[in-house]
Motif scaffolding. Sequence first.
Motif, PDB file in Angstrom:
ATOM      1  N   CYS A 571       0.826  -1.202   0.000  1.00  0.00           N
ATOM      2  CA  CYS A 571       0.000   0.000   0.000  1.00  0.00           C
ATOM      3  C   CYS A 571       0.870   1.265   0.000  1.00  0.00           C
ATOM      4  O   CYS A 571       0.542   2.257  -0.664  1.00  0.00           O
ATOM      5  CB  CYS A 571      -0.933   0.010   1.207  1.00  0.00           C
ATOM      6  N   VAL A 572       1.985   1.229   0.733  1.00  0.00           N
ATOM      7  CA  VAL A 572       2.898   2.381   0.756  1.00  0.00           C
ATOM      8  C   VAL A 572       3.582   2.535  -0.595  1.00  0.00           C
ATOM      9  O   VAL A 572       3.674   3.645  -1.142  1.00  0.00           O
ATOM     10  CB  VAL A 572       3.938   2.222   1.884  1.00  0.00           C
ATOM     11  N   MET A 573       4.066   1.441  -1.161  1.00  0.00           N
ATOM     12  CA  MET A 573       4.817   1.489  -2.411  1.00  0.00           C
ATOM     13  C   MET A 573       3.937   1.963  -3.566  1.00  0.00           C
ATOM     14  O   MET A 573       4.407   2.682  -4.461  1.00  0.00           O
ATOM     15  CB  MET A 573       5.418   0.117  -2.722  1.00  0.00           C
ATOM     16  N   PHE A 574       2.668   1.578  -3.570  1.00  0.00           N
ATOM     17  CA  PHE A 574       1.783   1.920  -4.686  1.00  0.00           C
ATOM     18  C   PHE A 574       0.887   3.124  -4.378  1.00  0.00           C
ATOM     19  O   PHE A 574      -0.046   3.414  -5.123  1.00  0.00           O
ATOM     20  CB  PHE A 574       0.925   0.712  -5.067  1.00  0.00           C
ATOM     21  N   GLY A 575       1.192   3.815  -3.264  1.00  0.00           N
ATOM     22  CA  GLY A 575       0.434   5.020  -2.935  1.00  0.00           C
ATOM     23  C   GLY A 575      -1.016   4.765  -2.622  1.00  0.00           C
ATOM     24  O   GLY A 575      -1.875   5.603  -2.905  1.00  0.00           O
ATOM     25  N   GLU A 576      -1.318   3.609  -2.039  1.00  0.00           N
ATOM     26  CA  GLU A 576      -2.698   3.249  -1.731  1.00  0.00           C
ATOM     27  C   GLU A 576      -2.917   3.148  -0.225  1.00  0.00           C
ATOM     28  O   GLU A 576      -3.575   2.235   0.283  1.00  0.00           O
ATOM     29  CB  GLU A 576      -3.052   1.923  -2.406  1.00  0.00           C
ATOM     30  N   THR A 577      -2.346   4.101   0.524  1.00  0.00           N
ATOM     31  CA  THR A 577      -2.412   4.040   1.987  1.00  0.00           C
ATOM     32  C   THR A 577      -3.835   4.162   2.512  1.00  0.00           C
ATOM     33  O   THR A 577      -4.117   3.719   3.629  1.00  0.00           O
ATOM     34  CB  THR A 577      -1.532   5.143   2.603  1.00  0.00           C
ATOM     35  N   LYS A 578      -4.736   4.771   1.771  1.00  0.00           N
ATOM     36  CA  LYS A 578      -6.122   4.905   2.221  1.00  0.00           C
ATOM     37  C   LYS A 578      -6.810   3.543   2.346  1.00  0.00           C
ATOM     38  O   LYS A 578      -7.836   3.414   3.008  1.00  0.00           O
ATOM     39  CB  LYS A 578      -6.909   5.796   1.252  1.00  0.00           C
ATOM     40  N   ILE A 586      -7.178  11.965   8.577  1.00  0.00           N
ATOM     41  CA  ILE A 586      -5.776  11.564   8.684  1.00  0.00           C
ATOM     42  C   ILE A 586      -4.919  12.308   7.671  1.00  0.00           C
ATOM     43  O   ILE A 586      -5.262  12.367   6.488  1.00  0.00           O
ATOM     44  CB  ILE A 586      -5.611  10.044   8.457  1.00  0.00           C
ATOM     45  N   GLU A 587      -3.796  12.855   8.134  1.00  0.00           N
ATOM     46  CA  GLU A 587      -2.821  13.422   7.220  1.00  0.00           C
ATOM     47  C   GLU A 587      -2.030  12.277   6.598  1.00  0.00           C
ATOM     48  O   GLU A 587      -1.511  11.416   7.310  1.00  0.00           O
ATOM     49  CB  GLU A 587      -1.877  14.372   7.947  1.00  0.00           C
ATOM     50  N   GLU A 588      -1.919  12.274   5.278  1.00  0.00           N
ATOM     51  CA  GLU A 588      -1.281  11.147   4.604  1.00  0.00           C
ATOM     52  C   GLU A 588       0.177  10.993   5.015  1.00  0.00           C
ATOM     53  O   GLU A 588       0.672   9.869   5.167  1.00  0.00           O
ATOM     54  CB  GLU A 588      -1.376  11.318   3.087  1.00  0.00           C
ATOM     55  N   ALA A 589       0.887  12.127   5.218  1.00  0.00           N
ATOM     56  CA  ALA A 589       2.295  12.046   5.604  1.00  0.00           C
ATOM     57  C   ALA A 589       2.445  11.327   6.942  1.00  0.00           C
ATOM     58  O   ALA A 589       3.344  10.499   7.127  1.00  0.00           O
ATOM     59  CB  ALA A 589       2.903  13.445   5.681  1.00  0.00           C
ATOM     60  N   GLU A 590       1.546  11.620   7.884  1.00  0.00           N
ATOM     61  CA  GLU A 590       1.608  10.961   9.189  1.00  0.00           C
ATOM     62  C   GLU A 590       1.259   9.485   9.059  1.00  0.00           C
ATOM     63  O   GLU A 590       1.883   8.629   9.690  1.00  0.00           O
ATOM     64  CB  GLU A 590       0.659  11.650  10.165  1.00  0.00           C
ATOM     65  N   LEU A 591       0.277   9.186   8.225  1.00  0.00           N
ATOM     66  CA  LEU A 591      -0.119   7.798   8.018  1.00  0.00           C
ATOM     67  C   LEU A 591       1.026   6.990   7.414  1.00  0.00           C
ATOM     68  O   LEU A 591       1.333   5.883   7.863  1.00  0.00           O
ATOM     69  CB  LEU A 591      -1.357   7.744   7.112  1.00  0.00           C
ATOM     70  N   VAL A 592       1.692   7.552   6.406  1.00  0.00           N
ATOM     71  CA  VAL A 592       2.817   6.859   5.769  1.00  0.00           C
ATOM     72  C   VAL A 592       3.936   6.630   6.780  1.00  0.00           C
ATOM     73  O   VAL A 592       4.555   5.554   6.819  1.00  0.00           O
ATOM     74  CB  VAL A 592       3.321   7.658   4.552  1.00  0.00           C
ATOM     75  N   ARG A 593       4.206   7.639   7.619  1.00  0.00           N
ATOM     76  CA  ARG A 593       5.270   7.506   8.620  1.00  0.00           C
ATOM     77  C   ARG A 593       4.968   6.357   9.575  1.00  0.00           C
ATOM     78  O   ARG A 593       5.828   5.533   9.881  1.00  0.00           O
ATOM     79  CB  ARG A 593       5.427   8.812   9.392  1.00  0.00           C
ATOM     80  N   MET A 594       3.715   6.292  10.031  1.00  0.00           N
ATOM     81  CA  MET A 594       3.343   5.234  10.966  1.00  0.00           C
ATOM     82  C   MET A 594       3.425   3.851  10.311  1.00  0.00           C
ATOM     83  O   MET A 594       3.871   2.877  10.930  1.00  0.00           O
ATOM     84  CB  MET A 594       1.930   5.490  11.487  1.00  0.00           C
ATOM     85  N   LEU A 595       3.001   3.770   9.052  1.00  0.00           N
ATOM     86  CA  LEU A 595       3.075   2.487   8.347  1.00  0.00           C
ATOM     87  C   LEU A 595       4.517   2.040   8.174  1.00  0.00           C
ATOM     88  O   LEU A 595       4.844   0.854   8.355  1.00  0.00           O
ATOM     89  CB  LEU A 595       2.390   2.596   6.988  1.00  0.00           C
ATOM     90  N   LYS A 596       5.400   2.969   7.837  1.00  0.00           N
ATOM     91  CA  LYS A 596       6.814   2.619   7.680  1.00  0.00           C
ATOM     92  C   LYS A 596       7.414   2.105   8.983  1.00  0.00           C
ATOM     93  O   LYS A 596       8.209   1.158   8.983  1.00  0.00           O
ATOM     94  CB  LYS A 596       7.604   3.835   7.178  1.00  0.00           C
ATOM     95  N   VAL A 597       7.029   2.736  10.086  1.00  0.00           N
ATOM     96  CA  VAL A 597       7.524   2.273  11.387  1.00  0.00           C
ATOM     97  C   VAL A 597       7.084   0.834  11.629  1.00  0.00           C
ATOM     98  O   VAL A 597       7.873  -0.024  12.057  1.00  0.00           O
ATOM     99  CB  VAL A 597       7.028   3.192  12.523  1.00  0.00           C
TER     100      VAL A 597
END
Length: 637
Positions: A571-578, A586-597
């Motif tokens: 989902c992160v790699m293909f920009g499908e975090t939603k 949700i701010e997408e930048a914060e969501l991506v950061r949490m997913l990466k962690v």
Amino acid sequence: MLNTGQNLRPGSQLFSSVSESNHAKGKYYLGNQQDGNLVIYPAGTIDADSSYWSTGTSNRGLLLTLSLDPNGTLWMFDGNTSFTKTLFLTNQSSGAAPAVENYYCLTLDADGVLRLYSHVFLRLEGKPTIKVAWQVPGDRCLVKGVCGPNSFCQLTMTGETSCSCLPGFEFLSTNQSTLGCWRTLPISGCVRSNNSSNEETRMMATMVEVKNTTWPENPYDALPVTTSIEDCKLLCLSDCACQISMFSDSYCSKQMVPIRYGRISGSNNTLFVKVYTYRAIQRKKIAGAGAMLISGATLVVLSLVVLSGSVFLICRHKRSLRYMRAPQLYDCKVDGDIGLQSYSFQDLDVATNGFTQELGRGAYGTVFKGVLANISKEIAVKRLEKMAEEGEREFHREVRAIARTHHRNLLHLLGFCKESMCHLLGYDYMPNGSLANILFNSDVRPSWSKRVAIALDVARGLHYLHEEIQNPIIHCDIKPENILIDRSGIAKIADFGLAKLLIGNQTNTLTGIRGTRGYLAPEWSKNTAITVKVDVYSYGIMLLEIISCKRSMELKRAGSEYNISEWAYECVMFGETKKVADDACIEEAELVRMLKVGIWCTQNMPVMRPAMKSVVMMMEGSKEVRQPPRPASFSQS
């Protein structure tokens, strides 16, 4: 050791030895990371704060190989590009005398220093001359971990390292000063700083100044830049949680112990260490000689009474010894300084109304709700099951260890009961239930901000268990069911310390899987030692569940179980975090950061997972979260 003609390829590691005579894996390793950086760490860490030397070649999209040429040149190269980086270039001329041979080897020595040795052989002589051609770091005190927690390193006149304890601390072992230091007076919470002259004073806290030392900062509170050096000292003295304050260039921060990686330096930092001392007991004087005579006579009478009573009790005790089982000789008494209550079975049986209201069942036993009638306090009583064969003293020691852990995000242990084969623990009652109920059994999904707050609470609690107490605790069963929510919505980790209590020495557990399917780290199924990184893996799975409000084991793809960390990575790699979290706020930048962690925490290799300190910093946004590699598939069927 890296010999001439050998390469250290991406993903490989070079370990130090324990000593010159013991070639087992030592305290340090050189890692050739997948991000192109060559880094030296203390063993068991990979976070950037723990590294003490690197080539600075990360995040260039390169996979670099470290190579040592026969002529002594140490360099790095990328096989797919023309990029090279020379670390050491020998000045040996091509016209060297034919009677001389040079042999080079690169070694990460037991002291953590990376050295390139030159062995010069004269053909007419058999014994070589050995020289150090290159080494990093140049200052041996820059090696992190050369001195243990709460101690700092300094170089002697001969260039050797020497460790010194902070004020109020002493060495854990007088024979091994590198193991670190602990407080001479173990303290938890507040103590009185002053009393009137007529009152008994148990302890007093003062701040002792330490100059010309450098320490990595790990503050839990930073004060305004206008704070003066004197205010910095006093603000820590008045804060129960503060053990050390650090002042530098009008910047003051509060620290907890242990504090690590200290060294003598020429910096202008000032450290203030809270030191505890006992004060003499002062009492009111009895006026007049008559009063003194009366007091003396009273003491004589009391002495005779005590002596007579003692003789009677000794005789009675001897007669009754043969009727008592040996374990019962150790009474349920616990150190008063930790405030741990010893309950009788009858106390808890009455409090729980015969253990009728069950709150839940877990890996370690069943939990019941109770009320202590004498103080009208609601409690949760855990009845431990499948206990290991522990002696009385061992059980009490481990319970005391659990009780000494005090943190905002840990469930507080009130007391215990040990009668015959019955083992009961009493905890604060958590009215809002478990994180599992909030995430998976509620009709209303908790808000994004609430989920982030809970995830941070758990991360801070694990950081405390892993790194901030003298004897680190591996939880072994991190999952939403073991995260409880108090009346204020604060998350608290439950069941910590019970794995060690029930299964013995958990730091060297090689067999017997502990934990819950779906949250188990890969090393549980391998013949490798269990470390705190198993908790990091479980936390990563739970973090992704908190983000998505979906159970890891419920995710399916093509009719089979699907790894939640792989799903998050795609989902992160293909920009499908939603797809993971579709909350509108949700701010997408914060969501991506949490997913990466979460993806970093669930890496297959323990060494690739960050320490919980780094997890907290990345989640708070104070530390960059690098692009994680794809997590390897791992089935827990």
